[in-house]
Design a protein around this motif. Structure first.
Motif, short mmCIF file in Angstrom:
data_model
loop_
_atom_site.label_atom_id
_atom_site.label_comp_id
_atom_site.label_asym_id
_atom_site.label_seq_id
_atom_site.Cartn_x
_atom_site.Cartn_y
_atom_site.Cartn_z
N THR A 143 -7.65 -6.41 2.96
CA THR A 143 -8.74 -6.33 3.70
C THR A 143 -8.56 -6.51 5.21
O THR A 143 -8.95 -5.49 6.16
CB THR A 143 -10.13 -7.27 3.38
N THR A 161 -6.68 -2.92 5.98
CA THR A 161 -7.44 -1.62 5.65
C THR A 161 -8.46 -1.53 6.81
O THR A 161 -8.71 -0.56 7.39
CB THR A 161 -8.33 -2.20 4.31
N PHE A 187 0.89 -1.35 0.10
CA PHE A 187 0.10 0.24 -0.09
C PHE A 187 0.88 1.11 0.03
O PHE A 187 0.27 2.26 -0.09
CB PHE A 187 -0.94 0.06 1.23
N GLU A 232 -8.48 1.86 8.95
CA GLU A 232 -9.68 2.39 9.03
C GLU A 232 -10.04 2.90 10.52
O GLU A 232 -10.61 3.92 10.88
CB GLU A 232 -10.94 1.90 8.44
#
Length: 543
Positions: free
Chosen positions: A378, A381, A37, A385
């Protein structure tokens, strides 16, 4: 091994003291996804961390792995483990202070002797506003030292620096995690292994399953909470199904393979159950899943985590028969329509799930959406988040699909396995002899007069003739003549005494014995004598 550049700011610092097992593998996949990322990632690890894996991110080998003592004494082993934990945590705090990362992620939750090392981390959170997160893997607590109040204090203080808990399972209610920590459920990504293809038909031939049977495959470690005994019992109500169990018993507390073999034999299902403990490498796992028709993951109600079997089943495009307690695995199966989820710990529910997979109409599974969701991207993430929500003050959803219920695949309708069994024609009722007796012919016996038998005629008695034996003639003798002249004269002389009288051969004349004078011989049996008789005989002998 790549070294960090001290001039570049560090975004995420991850601490992982181990080198082998599930926890280091998860940390490696998370660090790789963060690096892809574009984040600057540093992993604090041990020397053996990079030997079994290739890394593209920066590492600092400053952690110690394993016990620091070779002694077999339990106290020495616990003390060495506690000292090693304290050392790793203090070095962890120093690296956080030196690199000043925006986020910190611990490989697992550790609370051993936390009152001695947690204070530097608390100061870093208070002074620098560093956000601490952890992967929620509860560690074994057999190395704890001290009284109970010390251990309770350590468990309380170990949570103080953290604000995010990355959970791979559903936590119980009430949760052991404090309320100031935000818990987020994340998926487990697939294993990145190069698969070796095998022919599924040859694999089915190894299993020796009859033609026309649908194969349910149970793959992995054989444990009690997988409820394989309930799956075997469910075959009784699904005659078209067969079960293949591939795996090994890893714990002595779990039932051995012989238990499941004997259960199948007792139920008469030995021809429809195949059990093997042969090792299947990860490279060939997908081929074995493709050789089966359905995959079995029937966990008990105490299971609240995820299973790597689910990702392999999706790759092989095979529906899953699953059960568990409240868990992310249930959310994934029901949201993407990956199979049938049934009530845990019930053989009837497992049988109904089998019948639904065999005869029911299943909604189309969303395989591609699952593969896009169940990734390490995921996983990371969700953690990022949650950190952004903390900075902005927004709430963070705990479950993966909160707010996305409308996108879920409709659930299939469960069928009843007993209702689908072929109905056997009723047997004709058996006639009971007592209920419907047949008339029997009456047989009358012939009555005859009884005649007394004639008395036997007595035999004639013959007269008894008594024959007299002839007696010898008696000779007449002169009474005046002595019979023994010498003896009689000696007796008649006055000078002769009985002591001096001598008979024949110089002995005294013997007395003539007669039959009348003979005494009866005493019997050998001793007659009991009373005490009085004994006393009288003793007195008479004394006189």
């Amino acid at each position: 091994m790549s070294q960090p550049n001290p001039k570049e700011p560090v975004d995420i610092l991850i601490q992982c003291p181990g080198s082998h097992g599930v926890i280091p593998d998860h940390v490696h996949e998370q660090a790789t996804a963060m690096h892809e990322f574009g984040f600057k990632v540093i992993v604090l690890c041990c020397d053996a961390y990079e030997r079994s894996r290739s890394v593209a991110y920066a590492t600092i080998p400053c952690m110690l792995e394993g016990a620091t003592t070779n002694r077999t004494n339990a106290f020495s082993r616990k003390m060495g483990k506690a000292l090693q934990t304290m050392r790793n945590q203090l070095i962890f705090a120093w690296e956080v202070y030196k690199n000043n990362p925006a986020l910190v992620l611990a490989a697992s939750h550790v609370d051993s002797q936390s009152p001695l090392w947690v204070w530097p981390h608390i100061l870093l959170v208070f002074l620098r506003k560093t956000i601490y997160g952890m992967n929620l893997h509860f560690a074994n607590r057999d190395h704890h030292l001290g009284p109970k109040w010390w251990q309770k204090l350590g468990s309380h203080l170990a949570y103080k620096p953290f604000r995010i808990a990355v959970a791979h399972k559903r936590l119980p209610d009430p949760s052991p995690i404090p309320k100031f920590i935000r818990t987020v459920e994340v998926p487990i990504g697939p294993e990145k292994t190069q698969q070796i293809r095998e022919n599924p038909k040859k694999i089915r031939q190894k299993w020796k399953v009859a033609r026309g049977k649908k194969i349910f495959l149970a793959f992995g470690h054989i444990r009690n909470h997988k409820n394989l005994d309930l799956v075997i019992r469910a075959l009784l109500e699904n005659p078209q199904a067969a079960l293949v169990i591939l795996g090994r018993v890893s714990n002595h507390r779990d039932r051995p393979l012989k238990y499941y073999q004997m259960l199948a034999e007792d139920l008469g299902l030995s021809k429809r159950v195949f059990i093997s403990d042969d090792f299947v490498p990860d490279e060939k796992r997908q081929s074995y899943f493709e050789a089966a028709d359905f995959i079995v993951s029937t966990y008990s109600s105490g299971f609240h985590s995820q299973s790597a079997t689910l990702a392999t089943a999706v790759k092989a495009r095979r529906h899953v028969l699953a059960s568990s307690g409240g868990s992310p695995m249930r959310d994934l199966v029901e949201h993407f329509g990956l199979g049938v989820f049934v009530e845990p710990d019930s053989s009837e529910a497992v049988a109904d799930g089998m019948a639904t997979l065999l005869h029911g109409v299943l909604p189309e599974a969303n395989w591609e959406a699952f593969e896009e969701h169940a990734t390490w991207g995921t996983n990371v993430t969700r953690f990022l988040e949650a950190a952004a929500d903390i900075k902005s003050g927004r709430p963070t959803p705990v479950r993966q699909f909160e707010g996305y219920e409308d996108e879920a695949v409709p659930l299939p309708t469960l069928l009843s396995a007993r209702a689908l069994l072929p109905v056997k024609p009723p047997k004709p009722p058996k006639t009971s002899k007592l209920a419907d007796p047949k008339p029997r012919p009456v047989v009358r016996k012939k009555i005859t007069k009884r005649v007394a038998p004639p008395e036997p005629t007595p035999n004639p008695v013959e007269p008894v003739v008594v024959l007299e034996k002839p007696t010898a003639p008696v000779l007449e003798s002169d009474p005046s003549q002595p019979v023994f002249p010498g003896f009689d004269s000696a007796l008649e002389s006055p000078s002769a005494s009985p002591e001096k009288v001598a008979g024949i051969n110089g002995h005294a004349p013997a007395k003539k014995k007669t039959k009348a004078a003979e005494k009866p011989k005493p019997s050998r049996a001793r007659k009991p004598r009373s005490r009085v008789a004994n006393r009288e005989s003793i007195g008479a002998a004394a006189v």
